[in-house]
Each structure stands twice: as C-alpha cells, then as structure tokens.
Design a protein around this motif. Structure first.
Motif, short mmCIF file in Angstrom:
data_model
loop_
_atom_site.label_atom_id
_atom_site.label_comp_id
_atom_site.label_asym_id
_atom_site.label_seq_id
_atom_site.Cartn_x
_atom_site.Cartn_y
_atom_site.Cartn_z
N SER A 263 67.09 41.28 32.76
CA SER A 263 65.79 40.74 33.16
C SER A 263 64.91 40.56 31.94
N ALA A 264 63.92 39.71 32.10
CA ALA A 264 62.96 39.43 31.03
C ALA A 264 61.57 39.32 31.64
N SER A 265 60.54 39.59 30.85
CA SER A 265 59.17 39.52 31.36
C SER A 265 58.20 39.30 30.22
N ASP A 266 57.09 38.61 30.52
CA ASP A 266 56.02 38.47 29.53
C ASP A 266 54.74 39.17 30.00
N GLY A 267 54.89 39.99 31.04
CA GLY A 267 53.74 40.71 31.56
C GLY A 267 53.04 39.99 32.70
N PHE A 268 53.32 38.70 32.85
CA PHE A 268 52.73 37.91 33.93
C PHE A 268 53.83 37.33 34.82
N GLY A 269 54.86 36.80 34.19
CA GLY A 269 55.98 36.24 34.91
C GLY A 269 57.26 36.97 34.55
N GLU A 270 58.29 36.76 35.38
CA GLU A 270 59.58 37.40 35.15
C GLU A 270 60.71 36.40 35.27
N GLY A 271 61.83 36.70 34.61
CA GLY A 271 62.98 35.84 34.68
C GLY A 271 64.26 36.61 34.46
N THR A 272 65.35 35.88 34.44
CA THR A 272 66.65 36.50 34.18
C THR A 272 67.27 35.85 32.95
N ALA A 273 68.09 36.63 32.29
CA ALA A 273 68.80 36.13 31.10
C ALA A 273 70.25 36.55 31.20
N ARG A 274 71.06 35.93 30.37
CA ARG A 274 72.49 36.22 30.33
C ARG A 274 72.85 36.66 28.93
N LEU A 275 73.57 37.79 28.84
CA LEU A 275 74.07 38.27 27.56
C LEU A 275 75.58 38.09 27.55
N SER A 276 76.09 37.32 26.63
CA SER A 276 77.53 37.07 26.56
C SER A 276 78.20 38.10 25.67
N ALA A 277 79.52 38.17 25.78
CA ALA A 277 80.28 39.09 24.94
C ALA A 277 80.17 38.73 23.46
N ALA A 278 79.76 37.49 23.19
CA ALA A 278 79.54 37.06 21.80
C ALA A 278 78.16 37.48 21.31
N GLY A 279 77.35 38.13 22.17
CA GLY A 279 76.04 38.61 21.78
C GLY A 279 74.90 37.63 21.97
N VAL A 280 75.17 36.49 22.60
CA VAL A 280 74.15 35.45 22.78
C VAL A 280 73.30 35.76 24.02
N ILE A 281 71.97 35.79 23.85
CA ILE A 281 71.04 36.00 24.97
C ILE A 281 70.46 34.64 25.37
N THR A 282 70.66 34.28 26.63
CA THR A 282 70.21 32.98 27.13
C THR A 282 69.28 33.19 28.32
N LEU A 283 68.04 32.66 28.21
CA LEU A 283 67.09 32.72 29.33
C LEU A 283 67.48 31.66 30.35
N ARG A 284 67.60 32.06 31.66
CA ARG A 284 68.16 31.15 32.66
C ARG A 284 67.19 30.81 33.79
N THR A 285 66.35 31.75 34.20
CA THR A 285 65.37 31.48 35.27
C THR A 285 64.03 32.09 34.90
N TRP A 286 62.99 31.61 35.61
CA TRP A 286 61.65 32.18 35.41
C TRP A 286 60.92 32.14 36.75
#
Length: 333
Positions: A289-312
C-alpha cells in the motif's frame, strides 16, 4: 585381536591398540566421568542379521565408562564380530542386549583384561525388559527374542527385532549427535547437542536444554534506491536479518510534474517509483500500500525490486506537493 582397548593390558598394549583406540578428551558428565558412547562417523557398530540366530556387529569406536575409580576405556572394534543368541523361552519372550564390555582384573572378579562385544541375555517375561548391564558396559542394541524362537522355526526376525540403543559422544566441547535417548542433562553451561532437528544449548541456570538461535545478523542501509525520473526521492531506509531471511523497507518520494487526476474506478497508468538495491529484493512479487496522508493507493513490488504504483483513491489526485510513502516486509531469496 578384533576388539581393542588402550590403557588396559599391563605392559601389553600394542602400537595398533594405541593408534586405533580413541584417546583424545571427550565430553564429560562430571568432573571425573566422561560421557561414554559411540564415536560418530559412518555407521559404527552396525547390526546385520548373519543367520537365523546370529547377528553381526560391524566396526566402530567408543568410550566405555567404568566406575569413577576406573575411569573411561577407549575401545576400537576393527572388524566384524558375530554373536549367537540362545533359543527363545518356551513360554515367554525376552529382550537381550548387545553391549561392549570391558573386563579389568583390577576392578572386577572376572580375572581377565580384555574388551569384548557380548550378548547379555534378558529374563523371559510376559512383559520383557532389557537386562541391567555390568559396570564398564555400553549398550549398543536390544534384541527381542519371542517365545519359541529357534533356527528350526525361522529364527529371529532381524527386521523387527532390533532396537537401536547406540548413544553418541564426541570430543570435549563438540556437538553431541542424536542417538538413543535424549533424556539426559548437560554436563556444563554452554554444552551443545543435536536433537535431530535443531541445535540445543544446555542452560545450567534453568537446568534445561534450549533451542539454540544464532545471533541476529541485522544489516541496514539508506542508500542504493534508484528513484524513477518521475519522482524525487525524499528518504529510503531498509533493514534485513540474514539469519531469518527477512527484509523490510520504507521509501518516501514526491511526484514530479502536473497533478494526475484519478477516475472514480481508481485505476491509473502504472508508474514506476524506483528500484530497490541488489540484495534487498524479495523472493517473489508482492502487493503493498501507499499513501500521501490524504489519498491511498496500491503498488506492486517485483522480484527484481521494482516498485510500481498501480491504483489511487477514486476521484482523487496524485499531486506534486505531497509525499507518497510506502513500506513492506518480505522474505529474501
């Protein structure tokens, strides 16, 4: 001679006896007594059915503890020994014991100085038990002899009759391998043994064996995170426990560019936040999960270490004046 013992025969110990019999210090049970037992390595004193009523005992080395005054006898069996069992009782079964025994004329009434592997016959009984052994004896195997057993009716069923009673010992300070019987106390604080699945340490204060856990090798870093060009890195920190194979991190970034309006469904085009450094990446992909204090979203962490923001947050916005934070705990490869 097949069964040898050092420091037993007056003025008759051969060079071979001395070389073969173990004479190094071994684990102790008291200030004067050693933990007697079989020395590990291969399959010492292995038992193999040789005939209907005969059992063959293989090579092996051991320590046999006598009385405190006698001390311990180092023993080496350098070749097969064949033992013959007497026929079973007509009415009841019995349990015989195969043991290493040391005869010492200075301490017993046998009038001999030698070491041997012998069968100690148990008493026939409706519920038979293994016999009590003489001093300076080490139990190796228990053998169930059913009532009426003899060579004429097929003899002893070696596949089911043998009960392994070998217990092990090792050099002073060494880890004692698992053998028969784990119900013994440690001799000193900090002694180790292998119980067959985990390593245990004797805690003398608590009076118990406790599962040994290696000291935690915790490492941390605040560098190495490769932030995406679409974001500014504010902070990054990660910790990992090498023993447990666990890692966790916290990363905070700020989005660059214009505000991104988010539709009601909350879906956005995947945006790469950045990549974790090598060695700090998960065994498999994971969602976080991810957040900026006002909104929230989901992210994906791959086995290669890449973090990708997917929803908000639906009907929200990704603004460039708020810090987006995400964190995760995962297993290392």
């Amino acid at each position: 001679m097949t069964v040898r013992s050092a420091w037993l025969l007056p003025q008759a110990q051969t060079r071979e006896d001395t070389r073969l019999a173990p004479v190094s210090p071994v684990a102790h049970e008291s200030p004067i007594r050693v933990r007697d037992g079989v020395l590990p390595g291969g399959d010492p004193f292995a038992a193999t059915g040789a005939a209907a009523m005969q059992l063959q005992i293989g090579a092996g080395r051991a320590y046999v503890q006598g009385t405190d005054a006698q001390g311990a006898y180092p023993i080496a069996n350098d070749g097969p020994v064949t033992l013959t069992f007497t026929d079973g009782d007509a009415q009841f079964g019995r349990v015989d014991t195969v043991a290493v025994r040391v005869l010492d004329a200075l301490f017993d009434q046998e009038g001999q100085n030698l070491a041997r592997i012998e069968v100690v016959e148990g008493e026939p009984n409706a519920t038979p038990t293994a016999p009590t052994l003489e001093p300076a004896s080490l139990r190796l195997w228990d053998v169930t002899v059913p009532a009426g057993t003899s060579a004429g009716v097929g003899g002893i069923n070696w596949a089911s009759a043998l009960a392994d009673r070998r217990r092990y010992t090792t050099a002073a300070g060494g880890i004692i391998p698992r053998g028969w019987g784990l119900g013994f106390d440690g001799a000193y604080d900090g002694q180790y043994r292998d119980n067959g699945s985990v390593l245990e340490r004797w805690n003398a204060t608590a009076g118990e064996w406790q599962t040994y856990r290696a000291p935690r090798q915790t490492e941390s870093t605040t560098t190495g995170f490769a932030v995406s060009s679409a974001y500014t890195l504010n902070s990054f920190s990660a910790r990992r426990n090498v023993n447990a194979g666990v890692c966790s991190f916290v990363v905070e970034v700020t989005r660059k560019g214009a505000q991104l309006d988010v539709p009601a469904a909350g879906n956005i085009n995947d945006e790469t936040i950045g990549t974790l450094p090598s060695g700090w990446r998960p065994a498999i992909d994971g969602d976080l999960s991810a957040s900026d204090g006002f909104g929230e979203g989901t992210a994906r962490l791959s086995a290669a270490g890449v973090i990708t923001l997917r929803t908000w947050s639906g009907n929200g916005a990704l603004r460039n004046d708020r810090n987006i934070r995400t964190s995760y705990t995962f297993l290392l490869p």
